[in-house]
Design a protein around this motif. Structure first.
Motif, mmCIF file in Angstrom:
data_model
loop_
_atom_site.group_PDB
_atom_site.id
_atom_site.type_symbol
_atom_site.label_atom_id
_atom_site.label_comp_id
_atom_site.label_asym_id
_atom_site.label_seq_id
_atom_site.Cartn_x
_atom_site.Cartn_y
_atom_site.Cartn_z
ATOM 1 N N ILE A 47 -52.375 -86.334 27.832
ATOM 2 C CA ILE A 47 -51.309 -87.311 28.056
ATOM 3 C C ILE A 47 -50.581 -87.500 26.733
ATOM 4 O O ILE A 47 -51.223 -87.628 25.681
ATOM 5 C CB ILE A 47 -51.882 -88.662 28.537
ATOM 6 C CG1 ILE A 47 -52.634 -88.476 29.847
ATOM 7 C CG2 ILE A 47 -50.767 -89.698 28.692
ATOM 8 C CD1 ILE A 47 -53.400 -89.713 30.295
ATOM 9 N N GLU A 48 -49.262 -87.519 26.786
ATOM 10 C CA GLU A 48 -48.471 -87.688 25.565
ATOM 11 C C GLU A 48 -48.718 -89.074 24.975
ATOM 12 O O GLU A 48 -48.616 -90.089 25.669
ATOM 13 C CB GLU A 48 -46.985 -87.532 25.873
ATOM 14 C CG GLU A 48 -46.105 -87.704 24.640
ATOM 15 C CD GLU A 48 -44.619 -87.666 24.970
ATOM 16 O OE1 GLU A 48 -43.834 -87.880 24.055
ATOM 17 O OE2 GLU A 48 -44.262 -87.440 26.137
ATOM 18 N N TYR A 49 -49.051 -89.114 23.690
ATOM 19 C CA TYR A 49 -49.311 -90.380 23.000
ATOM 20 C C TYR A 49 -48.008 -90.952 22.464
ATOM 21 O O TYR A 49 -47.211 -90.246 21.868
ATOM 22 C CB TYR A 49 -50.291 -90.166 21.838
ATOM 23 C CG TYR A 49 -50.468 -91.391 20.983
ATOM 24 C CD1 TYR A 49 -51.295 -92.427 21.405
ATOM 25 C CD2 TYR A 49 -49.801 -91.528 19.775
ATOM 26 C CE1 TYR A 49 -51.454 -93.556 20.637
ATOM 27 C CE2 TYR A 49 -49.961 -92.659 19.001
ATOM 28 C CZ TYR A 49 -50.789 -93.672 19.432
ATOM 29 O OH TYR A 49 -50.940 -94.799 18.658
ATOM 30 N N LYS A 50 -47.808 -92.242 22.693
ATOM 31 C CA LYS A 50 -46.673 -92.945 22.112
ATOM 32 C C LYS A 50 -47.216 -94.116 21.308
ATOM 33 O O LYS A 50 -48.090 -94.843 21.779
ATOM 34 C CB LYS A 50 -45.722 -93.435 23.197
ATOM 35 C CG LYS A 50 -45.076 -92.275 23.915
ATOM 36 C CD LYS A 50 -43.932 -92.691 24.777
ATOM 37 C CE LYS A 50 -43.325 -91.409 25.344
ATOM 38 N NZ LYS A 50 -42.403 -91.613 26.387
ATOM 39 N N GLU A 51 -46.670 -94.278 20.107
ATOM 40 C CA GLU A 51 -47.158 -95.306 19.180
ATOM 41 C C GLU A 51 -47.146 -96.705 19.801
ATOM 42 O O GLU A 51 -48.095 -97.472 19.629
ATOM 43 C CB GLU A 51 -46.315 -95.288 17.905
ATOM 44 C CG GLU A 51 -46.873 -96.115 16.780
ATOM 45 C CD GLU A 51 -48.137 -95.558 16.161
ATOM 46 O OE1 GLU A 51 -48.954 -96.371 15.700
ATOM 47 O OE2 GLU A 51 -48.314 -94.325 16.151
ATOM 48 N N ILE A 52 -46.096 -97.040 20.527
ATOM 49 C CA ILE A 52 -45.981 -98.375 21.122
ATOM 50 C C ILE A 52 -47.107 -98.623 22.124
ATOM 51 O O ILE A 52 -47.659 -99.725 22.207
ATOM 52 C CB ILE A 52 -44.585 -98.599 21.755
ATOM 53 C CG1 ILE A 52 -44.404 -100.055 22.175
ATOM 54 C CG2 ILE A 52 -44.365 -97.693 22.947
ATOM 55 C CD1 ILE A 52 -44.139 -100.984 21.047
ATOM 56 N N PHE A 53 -47.491 -97.584 22.860
ATOM 57 C CA PHE A 53 -48.590 -97.710 23.812
ATOM 58 C C PHE A 53 -49.902 -97.967 23.071
ATOM 59 O O PHE A 53 -50.681 -98.855 23.450
ATOM 60 C CB PHE A 53 -48.705 -96.449 24.670
ATOM 61 C CG PHE A 53 -49.846 -96.508 25.636
ATOM 62 C CD1 PHE A 53 -49.732 -97.221 26.817
ATOM 63 C CD2 PHE A 53 -51.043 -95.858 25.353
ATOM 64 C CE1 PHE A 53 -50.803 -97.289 27.707
ATOM 65 C CE2 PHE A 53 -52.108 -95.922 26.234
ATOM 66 C CZ PHE A 53 -51.989 -96.644 27.412
ATOM 67 N N GLY A 54 -50.141 -97.201 22.019
ATOM 68 C CA GLY A 54 -51.356 -97.374 21.218
ATOM 69 C C GLY A 54 -51.444 -98.772 20.631
ATOM 70 O O GLY A 54 -52.513 -99.392 20.630
ATOM 71 N N GLN A 55 -50.317 -99.281 20.143
ATOM 72 C CA GLN A 55 -50.294 -100.625 19.561
ATOM 73 C C GLN A 55 -50.628 -101.676 20.614
ATOM 74 O O GLN A 55 -51.374 -102.615 20.337
ATOM 75 C CB GLN A 55 -48.928 -100.939 18.984
ATOM 76 C CG GLN A 55 -48.726 -100.925 17.493
ATOM 77 C CD GLN A 55 -49.905 -101.158 16.607
ATOM 78 O OE1 GLN A 55 -50.260 -100.288 15.840
ATOM 79 N NE2 GLN A 55 -50.536 -102.306 16.655
ATOM 80 N N LYS A 56 -50.091 -101.512 21.825
ATOM 81 C CA LYS A 56 -50.369 -102.480 22.894
ATOM 82 C C LYS A 56 -51.853 -102.486 23.251
ATOM 83 O O LYS A 56 -52.456 -103.550 23.421
ATOM 84 C CB LYS A 56 -49.533 -102.163 24.132
ATOM 85 C CG LYS A 56 -48.084 -102.552 23.985
ATOM 86 C CD LYS A 56 -47.314 -102.251 25.256
ATOM 87 C CE LYS A 56 -45.845 -102.608 25.085
ATOM 88 N NZ LYS A 56 -45.069 -102.309 26.294
#
Length: 88
Positions: A47-56
């Protein structure tokens, strides 16, 4: 008496500052490990990682841990909450 009160005030404020700094530093370290773990799990799931998702996800984890939930329970609850936010 004036010097005594000044000294006591200094010591109290100094202890509060040290505790606050230690809490901030601890949260930064936990956040760093959390982000790396989220990246690794998403990569393993292709799954493509996005920084905003990781932060949430990591903010969720820190909030749960701060509210005295266990490590495992915090992870489980944040995974459930985050599943709704993944865009495939």
């Amino acid at each position: 008496m004036k010097y005594f009160l000044a000294t006591i005030s200094y010591l109290i404020l100094n202890q509060l500052f040290i505790k606050s700094y230690a809490d901030i530093n601890t949260n930064a370290i936990i956040n760093m490990f959390c982000l790396e773990n989220v990246k690794a799990e998403m990569k393993a799931a292709k799954i493509e990682y996005k920084e905003i998702f990781g932060q949430k996800v990591c903010n969720c984890y820190l909030e749960k841990i701060s509210n005295n939930k266990s490590h495992e329970q915090s992870i489980s609850e944040c995974k459930k909450e985050s599943k709704n936010n993944i865009k495939f």
